[in-house]
Design an enzyme around this catalytic site. Structure first.
Site, PDB file in Angstrom:
ATOM      1  N   ASN A 524       2.124   5.194  -4.369  1.00 25.00           N
ATOM      2  CA  ASN A 524       1.248   5.788  -5.369  1.00 25.00           C
ATOM      3  C   ASN A 524       0.206   6.765  -4.853  1.00 25.00           C
ATOM      4  OD1 ASN A 524       2.376   4.307  -7.580  1.00 25.00           O
ATOM      5  ND2 ASN A 524       1.275   2.509  -6.841  1.00 25.00           N
ATOM      6  N   TYR A 525      -0.093   6.723  -3.570  1.00 24.87           N
ATOM      7  CA  TYR A 525      -1.249   7.485  -3.101  1.00 24.87           C
ATOM      8  C   TYR A 525      -0.963   8.580  -2.100  1.00 24.87           C
ATOM      9  CZ  TYR A 525      -4.216   4.253  -5.565  1.00 24.87           C
ATOM     10  OH  TYR A 525      -4.835   3.533  -6.548  1.00 24.87           O
ATOM     11  N   ILE A 526       0.018   8.343  -1.231  1.00 25.55           N
ATOM     12  CA  ILE A 526       0.221   9.319  -0.165  1.00 25.55           C
ATOM     13  C   ILE A 526       1.118  10.445  -0.654  1.00 25.55           C
ATOM     14  CG2 ILE A 526       1.193   9.652   2.121  1.00 25.55           C
ATOM     15  CD1 ILE A 526       0.307   6.709   2.688  1.00 25.55           C
TER      16      ILE A 526
END
Length: 538
Positions: A524-526
């Site tokens: 979800n973030y990188i």
DNA sequence: AACATTACTTAGTAGGCCCGGT
DNA sequence: ACCGGGCCTACTAAGTAATGTT
């Protein structure tokens, strides 16, 4: 439990133009055709000739409805148990709902939970699970299951064939809230076509199974859900959604990282603004700036307000006085339960201005009253006003953009740092080099998980080392003693040093991975672009 | 505005599968 | 052949933030 007094009404409005929220975009135009959700099969009673259930020591045959719910509890008993006081709540809620599924006679007999004996059901469930299945049987079952699912798993979105994410409605069972959730153990009822609203185009309305009818049929082009139903326990709508591989989801994901890139460009301006607002004469502005500082620096979640009675967890804006300790100069501690009741407990360094503000906010509110420990730290603001403040600096900027921004930035920094310290080469190297490359990637990933506080409770980090870790430790000892027998400067020595380094780093990773889960940050973030670039360039 | 609802993303866990070591 | 660990996916709870309503 109650979270202090109500917040003060937000007052000032710096500019009159209440910028209109962007109109909900069109997600599909002509075609949105699918088969609707797959429903759960009817319950098949497991009771044999002798009743598996006992009440007050006596065998008692249950009607199918009552048995179905009883087995839900038995299934809970088969898995991981919750701690005592939470289980108590679970039992109460379960028992209350179970009685609703009993007939008059059962209701009269089964009056006390303590007299119920589910061990017959538990035994039966465990036996069924342990029943040996041959490879062929397993394969056949799988094939049958997959065939049954084929009609449900695709959706055509304007001519494109896409996958559906969760195409089966949630099965009936006990609601398993996390942390200290007061609704735990309530019975999630079976979802039938009559509960389901279908969203599709006008030409392709799926047929409800059997003689049943859909609750409703809509043709909403501004949303991307295929079907929905209302969950009575959580008082929220559940959806059948597109798979994350679909084009729409991918486009949205890309937009997310584009917004992050935009923030990257504007971060200096954004920071300059809130740094100056930290010293604003207006208390509301000062609270907003302080909250944004924390969100930016420590990648905290926004912290929406929650309805009364919900599990007591907080984010930045909903922090209370009791969650903050002022340690030495510029040093603070935050200690609170965040999303999923995961504890955030960190000693943090902040600027002098932020430290002074926090000291100010925690002692009295701006009506001059002394604050109690369960009062809001930032009583003048909420996520909405913070996001509005951010949106004025950059279009589309909200609190959660910072979290993604910081995660991706942190990942990039750590990748570079670790690549350098392990002297990763561009050229194809030894097997040790390749292993080290993977370790560097994982360590950077782990650093992000630590920043975002993605913890696993399922692998308790305290007690009992797993075998894999013990083995690594002994291999490290071996490698160390081998190294001693070699003379410095030889090729063999260098090779052995590299091996030892890989083992040491691998151990460190494994230990930390017992506390931190890498999956969420990776997914979800990188920014995938960052990973891709790195893997090409090293 | 304030509050409620809706729609979507982010989250931890269970369970299945694969694969290397034994 | 078996076992345990790593990895992935399905599942569904629990967030965020936009939108709708009063």
């Amino acid at each position: 439990m109650s979270s202090g007094r109500k917040r003060a009404a937000s007052s000032s409005k710096e500019d009159g133009s209440s910028e209109q929220g962007t109109k909900r975009t069109i997600k599909w135009t002509k075609q949105f055709s699918h088969a609707g959700p797959r429903f759960q099969p009817d319950y098949i009673p497991i009771n044999g000739t002798k009743p598996l259930f006992r009440y007050n020591g006596e065998p008692l045959a249950l009607t199918a409805n009552a048995e179905e719910v009883a087995v839900m509890y038995a299934r809970y008993l088969c898995g991981k148990r919750r701690e005592k006081n939470i289980e108590k709540m679970l039992q109460q809620n379960f028992f209350q709902d179970w009685q609703k599924s009993m007939n008059g006679k059962e209701k009269k007999i089964i009056e006390k939970f303590e007299l119920c004996d589910f061990s017959g059901f538990v035994k039966k469930l465990q036996e069924d699970k342990e029943k040996p299945v041959t490879k062929q049987e397993r394969a056949a079952q799988k094939k049958k299951r997959e065939e049954m699912m084929t009609q449900y798993k695709t959706v055509i979105v304007d001519g494109r064939k896409e996958l559906v994410g969760n195409f089966t409605v949630e099965p009936p069972g006990l609601y398993m809230g996390r942390g200290n959730n007061k609704k735990i153990g309530h019975v999630k009822k079976r979802i039938n076509p009559e509960d389901v609203t279908i969203n599709c185009d006008e030409q392709h309305i799926p047929k409800a199974p059997g003689n049943s009818k859909w609750r409703a049929i809509v043709h909403d082009r501004t949303v991307m859900w295929l079907a929905s139903w209302y969950d009575e326990i959580t008082k929220s709508t559940k959806y059948i959604q597109l798979h994350c591989s679909s084009k729409i989801k991918n486009d949205i994901e890309e937009e997310k990282f584009e917004r992050v890139s935009e923030l990257k460009k504007q971060i200096n301006d954004v920071r300059r603004q809130y740094e100056s607002d930290l010293k604003s004469k207006d208390d509301e502005t000062r609270q907003k700036a302080t909250a944004v500082y924390l969100i930016d620096k420590f990648a905290l979640r926004a912290g929406n307000e929650k309805p009364e009675g919900a599990t007591d967890t907080v984010g930045c804006c909903s922090l209370r006085v009791e969650h903050l300790s002022l340690l030495a100069s510029k040093k603070i501690q935050l200690n609170f339960l965040g999303k999923d009741s995961i504890r955030y407990e960190k000693d943090l360094l902040v600027s002098q201005a932020v430290y002074d503000n926090l000291q100010d906010f925690r002692t009295k509110d701006f009506e001059g009253k002394k604050k109690m420990k369960n009062d809001f730290l930032f009583e003048l603001i909420k996520t909405q006003s913070v996001n509005e403040y951010l949106g004025r600096r950059m279009e589309g900027l909200t609190a959660k953009v910072f979290r993604t921004f910081r995660a991706t930035q942190h990942f990039e920094e750590k990748l570079n740092e670790y690549s350098k310290s392990h002297k990763l080469k561009t050229t194809k190297g030894t097997p040790e080099d390749d292993k080290m490359k993977l370790i560097v990637f994982k360590r950077a990933n782990l650093a992000v998980a630590e920043l975002l506080n993605h913890q696993t409770l399922s692998k308790p980090s305290g007690k009992g080392k797993p075998k894999a870790i013990m083995k690594l430790e002994s291999r490290i000892k071996d490698a160390q003693s081998q190294l001693k027998s070699l003379s410095n400067g030889t090729d063999e020595y260098r090779k052995q040093t590299a091996k030892l380094e890989v083992l040491t780093q691998d151990l460190d990773l494994k230990v930390k991975q017992r506390t931190f889960a890498l999956g969420t940050s990776k997914i979800n973030y990188i920014d995938p672009n960052v990973s891709a670039e790195w893997s090409v360039s090293t």
